[in-house]
Design a protein around this motif. Structure first.
Motif, PDB file in Angstrom:
ATOM      1  N   PRO A   1      19.126  -4.200  11.189  1.00 26.44           N
ATOM      2  CA  PRO A   1      19.484  -3.275  12.286  1.00 26.44           C
ATOM      3  C   PRO A   1      19.469  -1.798  11.884  1.00 26.44           C
ATOM      4  N   ASN A   2      19.710  -1.499  10.619  1.00 27.32           N
ATOM      5  CA  ASN A   2      19.737  -0.109  10.173  1.00 27.32           C
ATOM      6  C   ASN A   2      18.364   0.436   9.818  1.00 27.32           C
TER       7      ASN A   2
ATOM      8  N   ASN B   1      -5.191  -4.761  -0.673  1.00 32.00           N
ATOM      9  CA  ASN B   1      -4.258  -4.216  -1.666  1.00 32.00           C
ATOM     10  C   ASN B   1      -3.644  -2.882  -1.260  1.00 32.00           C
ATOM     11  N   LYS B   2      -3.607  -2.585   0.018  1.00 27.40           N
ATOM     12  CA  LYS B   2      -2.938  -1.397   0.536  1.00 27.40           C
ATOM     13  C   LYS B   2      -1.859  -1.857   1.496  1.00 27.40           C
ATOM     14  N   THR B   3      -0.681  -1.245   1.386  1.00 26.75           N
ATOM     15  CA  THR B   3       0.423  -1.587   2.267  1.00 26.75           C
ATOM     16  C   THR B   3       0.862  -0.352   3.029  1.00 26.75           C
ATOM     17  N   PHE B   4       0.991  -0.510   4.338  1.00 29.88           N
ATOM     18  CA  PHE B   4       1.473   0.556   5.205  1.00 29.88           C
ATOM     19  C   PHE B   4       2.807   0.101   5.790  1.00 29.88           C
ATOM     20  N   VAL B   5       3.825   0.936   5.690  1.00 23.15           N
ATOM     21  CA  VAL B   5       5.144   0.621   6.237  1.00 23.15           C
ATOM     22  C   VAL B   5       5.400   1.579   7.391  1.00 23.15           C
ATOM     23  N   LEU B   6       5.613   1.007   8.577  1.00 28.84           N
ATOM     24  CA  LEU B   6       5.844   1.791   9.784  1.00 28.84           C
ATOM     25  C   LEU B   6       7.256   1.538  10.292  1.00 28.84           C
ATOM     26  N   ASP B   7       7.884   2.565  10.830  1.00 27.73           N
ATOM     27  CA  ASP B   7       9.249   2.466  11.361  1.00 27.73           C
ATOM     28  C   ASP B   7       9.224   2.105  12.837  1.00 27.73           C
TER      29      ASP B   7
END
Length: 139
Positions: free
Chosen positions: A81-82, A92-98
């Motif tokens: 939740p936070n 081999n590429k990682t994308f982190v989206l909020d």
């Protein structure tokens, strides 16, 4: 003498192991409230759940999606939740989206020039002018 010491060590570890009543480090989950809600308070239908034989429900977090060209893409959802995010990994590429928005049938994640829209079994990535459509695989 060494054989006696080894035998004594093995016997003591066996006695200690037998006294345990299971792994107390395992966290029991409360299955009563596992449904994740969208921003407006209704159940978010983009979330997938695992249901065990006895009916307990847990949130499934990682999936394999497939691009139109057939390449696999690993997608991991973080439902904390936070800090709700989605991690998309390919080549081999990682994308982190909020997470920026959640509706009952659609969740949107964004970071810089990337945007991911999740609707049911589809995930549509927008990166600049490129649009990449992904579909959840049925494994």
């Amino acid at each position: 003498m060494i054989k006696k010491i080894i035998a004594l060590c093995m016997l003591s570890s066996l006695v200690i192991a037998c006294k345990k009543e299971g792994n107390k480090g395992v966290v029991k989950s409360d299955s009563a409230n596992t449904e994740i809600l969208a921003d407006n308070g209704t159940v978010d239908s983009t979330i997938a759940y695992n249901v065990s034989v006895n009916g307990t429900k847990t949130v499934k977090t990682d999936f394999v999606y497939q691009a139109i060209d057939g390449s696999p893409v690993k997608v991991v959802f973080n439902y904390d939740p936070n800090n709700r995010t989605v991690s998309i990994r390919n080549n081999n590429k990682t994308f982190v989206l909020d997470k920026t928005e959640a509706k009952p049938n659609q969740t949107t994640y964004e970071k810089e020039d990337m945007k991911a829209v999740v609707k049911g079994d589809s995930l549509i990535l927008h990166q600049g002018e490129n649009i990449i459509e992904l579909v959840k695989t049925k494994i």
